[in-house]
Motif scaffolding. Structure first.
Motif, PDB file in Angstrom:
ATOM      1  N   LEU A 112      47.131  28.677  16.826  1.00 23.93           N
ATOM      2  CA  LEU A 112      47.928  27.455  16.722  1.00 23.93           C
ATOM      3  C   LEU A 112      47.046  26.239  16.481  1.00 23.93           C
ATOM      4  O   LEU A 112      45.904  26.188  16.951  1.00 23.93           O
ATOM      5  N   VAL A 113      47.595  25.254  15.795  1.00 23.90           N
ATOM      6  CA  VAL A 113      47.018  23.905  15.818  1.00 23.90           C
ATOM      7  C   VAL A 113      47.477  23.284  17.135  1.00 23.90           C
ATOM      8  O   VAL A 113      48.683  23.193  17.399  1.00 23.90           O
ATOM      9  N   HIS A 114      46.518  22.883  17.965  1.00 23.90           N
ATOM     10  CA  HIS A 114      46.843  22.577  19.361  1.00 23.90           C
ATOM     11  C   HIS A 114      47.658  21.290  19.526  1.00 23.90           C
ATOM     12  O   HIS A 114      48.610  21.228  20.307  1.00 23.90           O
ATOM     13  N   ILE A 115      47.250  20.235  18.803  1.00 18.27           N
ATOM     14  CA  ILE A 115      47.827  18.898  18.997  1.00 18.27           C
ATOM     15  C   ILE A 115      47.877  18.206  17.633  1.00 18.27           C
ATOM     16  O   ILE A 115      46.887  18.264  16.900  1.00 18.27           O
ATOM     17  N   PRO A 116      48.988  17.569  17.282  1.00 21.77           N
ATOM     18  CA  PRO A 116      49.034  16.965  15.942  1.00 21.77           C
ATOM     19  C   PRO A 116      48.081  15.794  15.772  1.00 21.77           C
ATOM     20  O   PRO A 116      47.602  15.555  14.662  1.00 21.77           O
ATOM     21  N   GLY A 117      47.798  15.061  16.850  1.00 20.44           N
ATOM     22  CA  GLY A 117      46.934  13.893  16.723  1.00 20.44           C
ATOM     23  C   GLY A 117      47.568  12.843  15.834  1.00 20.44           C
ATOM     24  O   GLY A 117      48.783  12.834  15.628  1.00 20.44           O
ATOM     25  N   THR A 118      46.742  11.981  15.290  1.00 21.27           N
ATOM     26  CA  THR A 118      47.284  10.849  14.535  1.00 21.27           C
ATOM     27  C   THR A 118      46.964  10.916  13.046  1.00 21.27           C
ATOM     28  O   THR A 118      47.450  10.092  12.278  1.00 21.27           O
ATOM     29  N   LYS A 119      46.157  11.877  12.609  1.00 23.22           N
ATOM     30  CA  LYS A 119      45.720  11.887  11.204  1.00 23.22           C
ATOM     31  C   LYS A 119      46.237  13.095  10.426  1.00 23.22           C
ATOM     32  O   LYS A 119      45.967  14.234  10.783  1.00 23.22           O
ATOM     33  N   ARG A 120      46.926  12.799   9.350  1.00 19.08           N
ATOM     34  CA  ARG A 120      47.415  13.883   8.502  1.00 19.08           C
ATOM     35  C   ARG A 120      46.267  14.753   7.978  1.00 19.08           C
ATOM     36  O   ARG A 120      46.378  15.992   7.931  1.00 19.08           O
ATOM     37  N   GLU A 121      45.149  14.130   7.548  1.00 18.83           N
ATOM     38  CA  GLU A 121      44.049  14.926   6.976  1.00 18.83           C
ATOM     39  C   GLU A 121      43.556  15.957   7.989  1.00 18.83           C
ATOM     40  O   GLU A 121      43.182  17.072   7.626  1.00 18.83           O
ATOM     41  N   ALA A 122      43.554  15.566   9.271  1.00 15.80           N
ATOM     42  CA  ALA A 122      43.092  16.482  10.318  1.00 15.80           C
ATOM     43  C   ALA A 122      44.061  17.655  10.456  1.00 15.80           C
ATOM     44  O   ALA A 122      43.649  18.819  10.524  1.00 15.80           O
ATOM     45  N   ARG A 123      45.350  17.339  10.484  1.00 15.75           N
ATOM     46  CA  ARG A 123      46.357  18.416  10.596  1.00 15.75           C
ATOM     47  C   ARG A 123      46.233  19.376   9.422  1.00 15.75           C
ATOM     48  O   ARG A 123      46.293  20.589   9.584  1.00 15.75           O
ATOM     49  N   GLU A 124      46.063  18.780   8.240  1.00 16.20           N
ATOM     50  CA  GLU A 124      45.997  19.587   7.023  1.00 16.20           C
ATOM     51  C   GLU A 124      44.759  20.490   7.031  1.00 16.20           C
ATOM     52  O   GLU A 124      44.841  21.680   6.733  1.00 16.20           O
ATOM     53  N   GLU A 125      43.629  19.923   7.421  1.00 18.51           N
ATOM     54  CA  GLU A 125      42.387  20.710   7.414  1.00 18.51           C
ATOM     55  C   GLU A 125      42.467  21.862   8.424  1.00 18.51           C
ATOM     56  O   GLU A 125      42.032  22.983   8.152  1.00 18.51           O
ATOM     57  N   MET A 126      43.047  21.595   9.585  1.00 21.34           N
ATOM     58  CA  MET A 126      43.170  22.668  10.586  1.00 21.34           C
ATOM     59  C   MET A 126      44.142  23.743  10.114  1.00 21.34           C
ATOM     60  O   MET A 126      43.882  24.940  10.247  1.00 21.34           O
ATOM     61  N   TRP A 127      45.270  23.305   9.550  1.00 23.06           N
ATOM     62  CA  TRP A 127      46.260  24.300   9.114  1.00 23.06           C
ATOM     63  C   TRP A 127      45.676  25.172   8.013  1.00 23.06           C
ATOM     64  O   TRP A 127      45.877  26.385   7.988  1.00 23.06           O
TER      65      TRP A 127
END
Ligand code: A2P
Length: 280
Positions: A112-127
């Protein structure tokens, strides 16, 4: 890109899991061994918990002792954040976590991606790191945690694999997150419930105690049963062998409609401890 509908990100998940947040070192390994001995076949760890290896070690010990095979147990890990240096570093961090929990050269059942946080780029890179593990068979399924509907909708812009298999959320009678859980159900996203015992905070609640007394069960058992009957996948945590066992002894009774309605009435309407009112 791949179609968004009918993706094959679809595995069976044991309905009750064991959470290992705040269990460390040998006491983590011991607790997971106690859980496996009590019959749990689903264990939920995370990079953030700093016990991936200790959790994995317990599973390897149980396998070595002939208690179970790797395919009998469902193991979840979570990526905390992207690693500075680019997507390859983030992927490597996730791969390391696969091996800490699932054994050298092994796999995890869910990442899982643990926490969405505030940055789309971060979510995208993890996914995208998780999608790569998924394509390689190193994560049998992939999903998210603590995501709001807008984060899951946004994924359609970058995801090859959609919907995420699960959204793992804080879920218990005092935190039911009704709109979010409805959104997940509408989109075929399974719900895993972390802190199903409200982190112990409400175990002495009078309403809960009266339901527990009616069934001759403990408040913790009623909360886990409530989660099961909501079709959540509860992930109770305990470091104590007697409680670990007690928390798995929840398949010999059922809450009736009145009990469910009573417990439904305890909702405070919040988004969970991770989401104070001022965080989107
Ligand atoms: P401990 O680890 O000392 O047993 P949650 O799963 O909601 O995060 O709740 C975990 C908390 O509830 C921990 O503080 C844990 O303490 C406590 N707990 C777990 N199971 C029980 C139980 N059966 N009875 C009372 N407290 C419990």
């Amino acid at each position: 890109s791949a179609p968004l509908a009918n993706n094959p990100n679809n595995v069976s998940i044991p309905r009750l899991g064991f959470g290992v947040y705040q269990l460390y070192s040998q006491s983590c390994t011991d607790a997971v061994l106690a859980a496996l001995a009590a019959g749990y076949r689903h264990v939920d760890s995370a990079q953030l918990y700093r016990n991936e290896s200790e959790t994995g070690a317990a599973v390897q010990q149980a396998i070595a002792a002939g208690q179970l095979r790797r395919e009998d147990v469902f193991l979840t890990n979570k990526i905390r954040n992207p690693v500075p240096g680019g997507p390859e570093k983030t992927y490597q961090s996730a791969l390391d976590s696969v091996h800490k929990l699932g054994g050298d050269g092994g796999y995890v059942d869910l990442f899982l991606v643990h926490i969405p946080g505030t940055k789309r780029e971060a979510r995208e890179e993890m996914w995208q790191a998780l999608e790569k593990l998924y394509a390689e068979g190193k994560a049998k399924a992939i999903g998210v945690s603590n995501f709001r509907p807008q984060h899951i909708e946004e994924m359609k812009e970058y995801a090859q694999v959609w919907p995420p298999q699960v959204n793992q959320l804080e879920l218990h009678p005092w935190c039911q997150q009704r709109e979010l859980t409805q959104y997940c159900r509408d989109n075929g996203i399974l719900l895993q419930a972390y802190s199903p015992l409200s982190c112990g905070e409400h175990l002495a609640d009078e309403t809960l105690s009266s339901v527990a007394a009616k069934h001759g069960k403990s408040p913790a058992q009623v909360l886990i049963r409530y989660g099961l009957q909501k079709d959540w996948i509860p992930l109770p945590k305990s470091g104590k062998p007697d409680r670990i066992k007690q928390n798995s002894d929840v398949f010999d009774f059922a809450l009736d409609d009145d009990d469910m309605t009573t417990l439904d009435g305890l909702d405070k309407g919040g988004k969970g401890a991770l989401f104070p009112a001022n965080v989107k």
